[in-house]
Motif scaffolding. Structure first.
Motif, PDB file in Angstrom:
ATOM      1  N   ALA A 112       2.656  17.860  -4.528  1.00 12.31           N
ATOM      2  CA  ALA A 112       2.444  16.832  -5.547  1.00 12.31           C
ATOM      3  C   ALA A 112       0.980  16.723  -5.927  1.00 12.31           C
ATOM      4  O   ALA A 112       0.633  16.643  -7.117  1.00 12.31           O
ATOM      5  CB  ALA A 112       2.960  15.484  -5.045  1.00 12.31           C
ATOM      6  N   LEU A 113       0.096  16.722  -4.931  1.00 11.31           N
ATOM      7  CA  LEU A 113      -1.327  16.610  -5.209  1.00 11.31           C
ATOM      8  C   LEU A 113      -1.846  17.863  -5.914  1.00 11.31           C
ATOM      9  O   LEU A 113      -2.649  17.774  -6.847  1.00 11.31           O
ATOM     10  CB  LEU A 113      -2.100  16.365  -3.912  1.00 11.31           C
ATOM     11  CG  LEU A 113      -1.822  15.035  -3.197  1.00 11.31           C
ATOM     12  CD1 LEU A 113      -2.582  14.979  -1.880  1.00 11.31           C
ATOM     13  CD2 LEU A 113      -2.179  13.854  -4.066  1.00 11.31           C
ATOM     14  N   SER A 114      -1.385  19.027  -5.476  1.00 14.13           N
ATOM     15  CA  SER A 114      -1.808  20.271  -6.120  1.00 14.13           C
ATOM     16  C   SER A 114      -1.386  20.310  -7.580  1.00 14.13           C
ATOM     17  O   SER A 114      -2.134  20.746  -8.453  1.00 14.13           O
ATOM     18  CB  SER A 114      -1.220  21.483  -5.390  1.00 14.13           C
ATOM     19  OG  SER A 114      -1.734  21.573  -4.081  1.00 14.13           O
ATOM     20  N   SER A 115      -0.162  19.833  -7.844  1.00 15.31           N
ATOM     21  CA  SER A 115       0.326  19.785  -9.218  1.00 15.31           C
ATOM     22  C   SER A 115      -0.521  18.840 -10.064  1.00 15.31           C
ATOM     23  O   SER A 115      -0.843  19.133 -11.218  1.00 15.31           O
ATOM     24  CB  SER A 115       1.787  19.333  -9.231  1.00 15.31           C
ATOM     25  OG  SER A 115       2.256  19.204 -10.556  1.00 15.31           O
ATOM     26  N   HIS A 130      -4.264   8.883  -3.963  1.00 15.77           N
ATOM     27  CA  HIS A 130      -3.527   9.266  -2.752  1.00 15.77           C
ATOM     28  C   HIS A 130      -3.838   8.303  -1.607  1.00 15.77           C
ATOM     29  O   HIS A 130      -2.933   7.801  -0.929  1.00 15.77           O
ATOM     30  CB  HIS A 130      -3.906  10.697  -2.368  1.00 15.77           C
ATOM     31  CG  HIS A 130      -3.474  11.125  -1.009  1.00 15.77           C
ATOM     32  ND1 HIS A 130      -2.158  11.226  -0.627  1.00 15.77           N
ATOM     33  CD2 HIS A 130      -4.204  11.480   0.085  1.00 15.77           C
ATOM     34  CE1 HIS A 130      -2.086  11.620   0.635  1.00 15.77           C
ATOM     35  NE2 HIS A 130      -3.318  11.786   1.084  1.00 15.77           N
ATOM     36  N   TYR A 131      -5.115   8.001  -1.411  1.00 13.37           N
ATOM     37  CA  TYR A 131      -5.487   7.072  -0.340  1.00 13.37           C
ATOM     38  C   TYR A 131      -4.992   5.661  -0.634  1.00 13.37           C
ATOM     39  O   TYR A 131      -4.586   4.935   0.281  1.00 13.37           O
ATOM     40  CB  TYR A 131      -7.007   7.058  -0.161  1.00 13.37           C
ATOM     41  CG  TYR A 131      -7.562   8.292   0.510  1.00 13.37           C
ATOM     42  CD1 TYR A 131      -6.857   8.972   1.487  1.00 13.37           C
ATOM     43  CD2 TYR A 131      -8.828   8.774   0.161  1.00 13.37           C
ATOM     44  CE1 TYR A 131      -7.373  10.093   2.104  1.00 13.37           C
ATOM     45  CE2 TYR A 131      -9.358   9.897   0.781  1.00 13.37           C
ATOM     46  CZ  TYR A 131      -8.623  10.550   1.747  1.00 13.37           C
ATOM     47  OH  TYR A 131      -9.145  11.663   2.358  1.00 13.37           O
ATOM     48  N   LEU A 132      -5.009   5.261  -1.877  1.00 16.55           N
ATOM     49  CA  LEU A 132      -4.517   3.930  -2.237  1.00 16.55           C
ATOM     50  C   LEU A 132      -3.025   3.826  -1.954  1.00 16.55           C
ATOM     51  O   LEU A 132      -2.541   2.799  -1.453  1.00 16.55           O
ATOM     52  CB  LEU A 132      -4.813   3.662  -3.715  1.00 16.55           C
ATOM     53  CG  LEU A 132      -4.641   2.239  -4.234  1.00 16.55           C
ATOM     54  CD1 LEU A 132      -5.493   1.246  -3.449  1.00 16.55           C
ATOM     55  CD2 LEU A 132      -5.008   2.176  -5.720  1.00 16.55           C
ATOM     56  N   ASN A 133      -2.283   4.887  -2.231  1.00 12.25           N
ATOM     57  CA  ASN A 133      -0.860   4.895  -1.901  1.00 12.25           C
ATOM     58  C   ASN A 133      -0.643   4.855  -0.391  1.00 12.25           C
ATOM     59  O   ASN A 133       0.240   4.151   0.106  1.00 12.25           O
ATOM     60  CB  ASN A 133      -0.189   6.137  -2.490  1.00 12.25           C
ATOM     61  CG  ASN A 133      -0.154   6.099  -4.004  1.00 12.25           C
ATOM     62  OD1 ASN A 133      -0.225   5.033  -4.613  1.00 12.25           O
ATOM     63  ND2 ASN A 133      -0.061   7.258  -4.633  1.00 12.25           N
ATOM     64  N   ARG A 134      -1.442   5.603   0.347  1.00 12.68           N
ATOM     65  CA  ARG A 134      -1.328   5.607   1.807  1.00 12.68           C
ATOM     66  C   ARG A 134      -1.553   4.220   2.381  1.00 12.68           C
ATOM     67  O   ARG A 134      -0.925   3.833   3.363  1.00 12.68           O
ATOM     68  CB  ARG A 134      -2.351   6.563   2.420  1.00 12.68           C
ATOM     69  CG  ARG A 134      -1.975   8.024   2.336  1.00 12.68           C
ATOM     70  CD  ARG A 134      -2.645   8.808   3.443  1.00 12.68           C
ATOM     71  NE  ARG A 134      -2.167   8.409   4.743  1.00 12.68           N
ATOM     72  CZ  ARG A 134      -2.774   8.705   5.896  1.00 12.68           C
ATOM     73  NH1 ARG A 134      -3.892   9.403   5.880  1.00 12.68           N
ATOM     74  NH2 ARG A 134      -2.278   8.318   7.047  1.00 12.68           N
ATOM     75  N   GLU A 135      -2.479   3.484   1.774  1.00 13.73           N
ATOM     76  CA  GLU A 135      -2.819   2.145   2.274  1.00 13.73           C
ATOM     77  C   GLU A 135      -2.006   1.050   1.588  1.00 13.73           C
ATOM     78  O   GLU A 135      -2.356  -0.121   1.646  1.00 13.73           O
ATOM     79  CB  GLU A 135      -4.313   1.884   2.089  1.00 13.73           C
ATOM     80  CG  GLU A 135      -5.221   2.827   2.868  1.00 13.73           C
ATOM     81  CD  GLU A 135      -5.091   2.683   4.373  1.00 13.73           C
ATOM     82  OE1 GLU A 135      -4.400   1.744   4.839  1.00 13.73           O
ATOM     83  OE2 GLU A 135      -5.688   3.513   5.098  1.00 13.73           O
TER      84      GLU A 135
END
Length: 203
Positions: free
Chosen positions: A41-44, A165-170
């Protein structure tokens, strides 16, 4: 409005917590192995090479953007005296911020703290460019060419996708997400510095 912005944000939100355990230190920032679905997902999100051209559903939205561009341009003039360079930077930052579902004022504040708007900034631990992206991200999500982090749109795209990505993780906790971005999760100085800088860029 950015086309596909909502789908990108929801995709990353759905995958943001799927990490495998085990960490190794890369300077102050933490390199975390990613499960295949998150990496994909991140690579895309990184690989979509759409040009940073804002799209607007109506005239009022375009006028809001143009007013923002004018106001931010005035505030950024000292750092970037050339109008064309300043306009391209702001347009790209606005595009990449909105594409990742982030407030452009927040991203401007982060860039101010990280690099003070220096395109070729390099930290003592090797983080590069406007958003001080660590080179290991190019290996995890791209072709491994860390030199590309000095390309404006590439750097802003990596930085915005990583922060999202980090905001989603947190789970939406910006304080903790900013700490992760800086490699100082749970400590106040860095998030507080970004929050303070962000106030300068709020409309």
């Amino acid at each position: 409005m950015i086309s596909r912005r909502n789908s990108l944000s929801s995709l990353l939100a759905g995958l943001g917590l799927l990490l495998i355990h085990g960490q190794s230190e890369a300077g102050r920032q933490v390199e975390e192995p990613l499960v295949d679905s998150v990496r994909s997902a991140l690579s895309s999100a990184i690989a979509n090479h759409a040009p940073p051209v804002p799209e607007f559903p109506d005239t009022e939205s375009r006028l809001v953007y143009l007013r923002w561009l004018g106001a931010m341009s005035d505030r950024l003039r000292k750092n970037k005296p050339d109008w064309n360079v300043r306009r391209e930077f702001l347009q790209t930052l606005w595009y990449e911020s909105r594409r990742a579902g982030l407030d452009p004022a927040l991203v401007l504040g982060l860039v101010q703290v990280e690099s003070n708007f220096r395109k070729f900034a390099v930290s003592s631990v090797g983080a590069r460019g406007y958003m001080q992206v660590m080179p290991f991200w190019t290996r995890l999500l791209g072709d491994g060419d860390a030199g590309k982090l000095f390309h404006m749109q590439t750097n802003l795209r990596f930085g915005c996708v990583i922060l999202r990505h980090y905001l989603n993780r947190e789970r939406g906790d910006l304080f903790l997400a900013l700490g992760r971005y800086n490699g100082s999760r749970g400590q106040a100085p860095y998030p507080n510095a970004v929050f303070g800088a962000t106030r300068r860029w709020q409309s």
